[in-house]
Design a protein around this motif. Structure first.
Motif, mmCIF file in Angstrom:
data_model
loop_
_atom_site.group_PDB
_atom_site.id
_atom_site.type_symbol
_atom_site.label_atom_id
_atom_site.label_comp_id
_atom_site.label_asym_id
_atom_site.label_seq_id
_atom_site.Cartn_x
_atom_site.Cartn_y
_atom_site.Cartn_z
ATOM 1 N N GLU A 75 0.721 -1.197 0.055
ATOM 2 C CA GLU A 75 -0.072 0.039 -0.064
ATOM 3 C C GLU A 75 0.951 1.348 -0.120
ATOM 4 O O GLU A 75 0.213 2.471 -0.692
ATOM 5 C CB GLU A 75 -0.789 -0.107 1.442
ATOM 6 N N ALA A 100 -3.941 -1.716 -6.270
ATOM 7 C CA ALA A 100 -4.582 -0.465 -6.060
ATOM 8 C C ALA A 100 -3.669 0.774 -5.742
ATOM 9 O O ALA A 100 -3.999 1.872 -5.515
ATOM 10 C CB ALA A 100 -5.575 -0.481 -4.784
ATOM 11 N N ASN A 101 -2.505 0.489 -5.545
ATOM 12 C CA ASN A 101 -1.472 1.461 -5.385
ATOM 13 C C ASN A 101 -1.092 2.430 -6.557
ATOM 14 O O ASN A 101 -0.856 2.091 -7.566
ATOM 15 C CB ASN A 101 -0.080 0.687 -4.734
ATOM 16 N N GLU A 102 -1.439 3.651 -6.217
ATOM 17 C CA GLU A 102 -1.401 4.669 -7.602
ATOM 18 C C GLU A 102 0.089 4.889 -7.764
ATOM 19 O O GLU A 102 0.071 5.864 -8.759
ATOM 20 C CB GLU A 102 -2.434 5.762 -7.160
ATOM 21 N N ASP A 104 2.021 2.684 -8.697
ATOM 22 C CA ASP A 104 2.405 1.511 -9.570
ATOM 23 C C ASP A 104 2.771 2.246 -11.104
ATOM 24 O O ASP A 104 2.381 3.032 -11.400
ATOM 25 C CB ASP A 104 1.034 0.658 -9.758
ATOM 26 N N VAL A 109 0.396 -2.557 -12.979
ATOM 27 C CA VAL A 109 -1.084 -2.517 -12.780
ATOM 28 C C VAL A 109 -1.721 -3.593 -14.195
ATOM 29 O O VAL A 109 -2.555 -4.302 -13.637
ATOM 30 C CB VAL A 109 -1.712 -1.172 -12.755
ATOM 31 N N ALA A 123 -9.348 -4.159 -8.420
ATOM 32 C CA ALA A 123 -8.621 -3.258 -7.990
ATOM 33 C C ALA A 123 -7.612 -2.584 -8.845
ATOM 34 O O ALA A 123 -7.484 -1.377 -9.077
ATOM 35 C CB ALA A 123 -7.770 -3.589 -6.822
ATOM 36 N N ALA A 124 -7.155 -3.251 -9.703
ATOM 37 C CA ALA A 124 -6.173 -2.991 -10.922
ATOM 38 C C ALA A 124 -7.074 -2.047 -11.904
ATOM 39 O O ALA A 124 -6.591 -1.199 -12.330
ATOM 40 C CB ALA A 124 -5.446 -4.236 -11.601
ATOM 41 N N ASN A 127 -7.698 1.245 -10.889
ATOM 42 C CA ASN A 127 -6.499 2.102 -10.386
ATOM 43 C C ASN A 127 -6.358 3.091 -11.745
ATOM 44 O O ASN A 127 -6.314 2.854 -12.830
ATOM 45 C CB ASN A 127 -5.335 1.367 -10.490
ATOM 46 N N ARG A 129 -3.735 4.541 -12.791
ATOM 47 C CA ARG A 129 -2.514 4.107 -13.765
ATOM 48 C C ARG A 129 -2.918 3.095 -14.654
ATOM 49 O O ARG A 129 -2.117 2.829 -15.571
ATOM 50 C CB ARG A 129 -1.703 3.670 -12.557
ATOM 51 N N THR A 130 -4.067 2.563 -14.738
ATOM 52 C CA THR A 130 -4.140 1.414 -15.858
ATOM 53 C C THR A 130 -4.390 2.055 -17.083
ATOM 54 O O THR A 130 -5.067 3.058 -17.333
ATOM 55 C CB THR A 130 -5.634 0.665 -15.391
#
Length: 209
Positions: A75, A100-102, A104, A109, A123-124, A127, A129-130
């Motif tokens: 996290e 979920a970590n932004e 990444d 992701v 969660a991905a 996000n 960042r995906t």
């Protein structure tokens, strides 16, 4: 500095490679937890900071590190070397935290949007960042749940309103065609500002009777 002082400073010093291997193979959960929770040195001290982040990679990859500490690292850490280790963790909750970590990288992701566990995938996909490619594939995936589809259906409208219009409308259209989409989400898409999305949603509603 005298030779005696040099010798004194050298005593007790453990080369990074040796400490890394020791931590990587440690079975001492308490010591591993302490490493995981230890504040990082100031970035201005480049050598100490680099050493600490390298050791966190060893901690992250050691399954004797308590799960709650691996989740904490997943996290809180922005470091790709640590997150890559945690993205392959056998515990889904750890992978979900990475997803979920932004901080990444988008490729990491993207890898987690293919995870076999739905909670990790979802969660991905939510996000920011995906990549759009992964969002589109997620919107097309019949295994993605209704809540995640509803999130994807808002891209370019309520969420990320300045997103590229063509890409976001492709994702919303794919949501409209997904068998898991709810009637409420479909009804909203049937009034979408994009002709392609609106028509796809209305055809889906007609097919459902």
């Amino acid at each position: 500095m005298t030779d005696e002082q040099n010798t004194g400073n050298a005593e007790g010093f453990e080369p990074l490679t040796a400490e890394y291997e020791r931590v990587r193979h440690s079975t001492d959960a308490a010591a591993l937890s302490a490493y995981a929770r230890r504040p990082l040195p100031d970035r201005a001290d480049q050598a100490a900071f680099s050493r600490a982040t390298a050791l966190l990679e060893a901690v992250a990859g050691n399954l004797n590190t308590p799960v709650e500490d691996r989740i904490h690292l997943a996290e809180a850490m922005p470091f790709p070397n640590v997150l890559v280790k945690l993205s392959a963790d056998p515990e889904p909750e750890v992978r979900r935290a990475v997803a979920a970590n932004e901080d990444d990288k988008n490729w990491l992701v993207g890898r987690l949007t293919k995870d076999p566990v739905p909670e990790v995938r979802d969660a991905a996909l939510t996000n920011p960042r995906t990549s759009w490619k992964m969002r589109l594939e997620g919107a097309q995936n019949p295994e993605v749940d209704a809540a995640t589809l509803d999130f994807l259906a808002k891209l370019g409208v309520e969420i990320e309103p300045k997103a590229p219009a063509v890409l976001s409308s492709m994702v919303r259209r794919a949501v409209a065609l997904n068998p898991n989409v709810t009637p409420a989400t479909l009804a909203r898409l049937a009034e979408d500002g994009s002709d392609e999305v609106r028509h796809a949603a209305r055809r889906a509603i007609e097919r459902r009777g």
